[in-house]
Write a protein that holds these residues in place. Sequence first.
Motif, short mmCIF file in Angstrom:
data_model
loop_
_atom_site.label_atom_id
_atom_site.label_comp_id
_atom_site.label_asym_id
_atom_site.label_seq_id
_atom_site.Cartn_x
_atom_site.Cartn_y
_atom_site.Cartn_z
N THR A 444 34.95 11.72 -9.04
CA THR A 444 35.16 12.38 -10.33
C THR A 444 34.11 11.93 -11.32
OG1 THR A 444 36.67 10.63 -11.05
CG2 THR A 444 37.65 12.55 -9.95
N GLU A 473 25.72 18.90 -23.32
CA GLU A 473 26.37 20.16 -22.95
C GLU A 473 27.89 20.05 -22.86
OE1 GLU A 473 24.55 21.51 -19.37
OE2 GLU A 473 22.56 21.70 -20.27
N VAL A 474 28.47 19.31 -23.82
CA VAL A 474 29.92 19.24 -23.89
C VAL A 474 30.42 20.05 -25.07
CG1 VAL A 474 29.98 16.95 -22.85
CG2 VAL A 474 29.94 17.16 -25.35
N ARG A 475 31.71 20.36 -25.03
CA ARG A 475 32.38 21.00 -26.17
C ARG A 475 33.28 19.95 -26.80
NH1 ARG A 475 33.25 24.06 -22.00
NH2 ARG A 475 35.53 23.73 -22.06
N GLU A 487 41.65 21.85 -25.45
CA GLU A 487 40.69 22.95 -25.60
C GLU A 487 41.26 24.09 -26.46
OE1 GLU A 487 37.77 23.37 -22.02
OE2 GLU A 487 39.77 22.91 -21.19
N CYS A 491 37.54 23.55 -32.69
CA CYS A 491 36.26 23.29 -32.03
C CYS A 491 35.25 22.84 -33.06
CB CYS A 491 35.77 24.56 -31.33
SG CYS A 491 34.23 24.32 -30.43
N PHE A 509 34.84 17.75 -23.90
CA PHE A 509 35.22 18.49 -22.69
C PHE A 509 33.98 19.11 -22.06
CE2 PHE A 509 38.97 18.29 -25.30
CZ PHE A 509 40.04 18.24 -24.43
N LYS A 510 33.97 19.09 -20.69
CA LYS A 510 32.87 19.74 -19.97
C LYS A 510 33.43 20.30 -18.66
CE LYS A 510 28.10 19.06 -18.41
NZ LYS A 510 26.94 18.17 -18.40
N GLU A 511 33.04 21.48 -18.34
CA GLU A 511 33.59 22.17 -17.17
C GLU A 511 33.34 21.35 -15.89
OE1 GLU A 511 33.42 26.52 -14.95
OE2 GLU A 511 32.25 26.18 -16.77
N GLY A 512 34.40 21.15 -15.12
CA GLY A 512 34.32 20.41 -13.87
C GLY A 512 34.38 18.89 -14.03
N TRP A 513 34.42 18.44 -15.28
CA TRP A 513 34.48 17.02 -15.56
C TRP A 513 35.84 16.65 -16.13
CZ3 TRP A 513 29.54 14.28 -17.69
CH2 TRP A 513 28.41 14.71 -16.97
N PRO A 515 37.96 15.17 -19.07
CA PRO A 515 37.72 15.00 -20.51
C PRO A 515 37.55 13.53 -20.87
CG PRO A 515 39.52 16.52 -20.13
CD PRO A 515 39.21 15.90 -18.80
#
Length: 525
Positions: A444, A473-475, A487, A491, A509-513, A515
């Motif tokens: 992970t 490249e995180v939100r 999420e 934002c 948050f980042k896709e596939g990661w 949080p």
Amino acid sequence: MSELKVAILAAGKGTRMKSDHPKVIFPLCGVPMVQYVLWEAAHLSPLKPMVVIGYKGEQVAAVLGEQAEYVWQREQLGTGDAVKKVCAQLMEFSGDLLVLYGDTPFISAQSLQRMIEVHRQQGAAATVLTAELSDPTGYGRILRSATGFLTGIVEEKDASIEQRRIKEVNTGIYCFSVPQLRPVLAELKPQNAQGEYYLTDVIALLAAAGKPLATVQSEHPEEIMGPNDRKALARTEAKMRQMILNRVMEAGVTVVDPANTYLDPRVKIGRDTTLYPGVVLMGETEIGANCRIGPYTQITSSVVGEGSQVYFSILTNATLGRDVEVGPYTHLRPGTIVENRAKVGGFVEIKKSRVGVNSKVPHLSYIGDTDIGAGVNIGAGTITCNYDGLRKWTTQIGNGAFIGSNTSLVAPVKVGEEALVGAGSTITKDVPAHSITIARAHQTTKAAPPVLHVEKGEGENSYRVTIKSPTPEVRLYYSLDGQEPTEESLCYEQSLCLEAGTVLKAKAFKEGWIPSKTVSLKIGE
């Protein structure tokens, strides 16, 4: 032929050694000094030798064990008193008594045998081993009649100036006829500067009684030498070491650097083996033929099979088969067996384990209480977890198994034949034969926590807050009501203007990661 009993005098303290231990147990090339004398005595008589002990005699007895009978001389009253105590335990013995000293490690059975033969051929009551020394300082002098017969021995402290010029000295080694010795021992008196009973006075008493005396001059005066202080001990060690090295080189062993090679006299080495600099071989080690040992290797009480090589390593009570390779920086602890054509490589420690034929433990591993079959490969970083805090457990690895790098085998556990264990696995259950087993958590990746930067705003209770993330490249999401950001929360897009007392929580948050950890801050504090 009469029987021979050997008595070894070893009761002295060795004051000049400045030690809490008896001098005779100081090691020479890994062996107590007195042990060399015992080895030679064993060649002369089948009867168990008698060792006279005194100062901390229990240490001497503990070192020598069952090799000897022990006679206590609790008060050191001289050599004559020591032999009196020996004879007190030989009341039924009517043979010859050979008196030796425990601090003469170079004495040889050949020289002693020659002395015994002369003693018996001449039917002597006493025979003295003498030596001609260019510098006789410290030794008792041999006194002879005008016709050359032995008349007595005078210790240097009691000798006249004329007597001190005599070059023939008493080595302190005697062979006595016990029946003729007993009566004169009873006549000994401490009539000397030290108040001790000298065994040398026995010679004068026997001569006065008309008893036949004999002398044998040593062909090797160096054999009577023994150390009296630490400097002499170092010289004695160097001489003994050279004698041992000469013996193995004469037997067909190459010693690349004799000045930096150290061998115990019990070590056995096969021909065409080469010892490189820094080799230390101790105990009853046996090295086969055509081996390469070293550089900088210490092997103690181990067996190394023919054609093997060991370098930059330490072996203790280990056994290697033929054509085994060990090193560099390998530690093989007691109970380790490495079978034919196996390899144990760099920075590997093995304890109480077997490595099978053609198996490899190439590097960076700990193997304990393990049985490794034939043709096994142990990957780098593998360890057997053999201790649970209370007891040791075993690991078994079958023939042909492959253990991937950085694997932990938590004992007790078995890995079957031809099984493959994936790298990075932690194995807690048995692995079936002919299987592929991977035991590691899913990988992970987690975003780093956001960083909050607060500055004073324009209003009295106003603050300007920026939120940044070290992870690209995180939100960024945040909350102002004390709730955990999701999420679905606010934002973050630009700096915030917040009043004092506001509770700000932020999360990346980042896709596939996974949080990030939530960061919380009460504004103004």
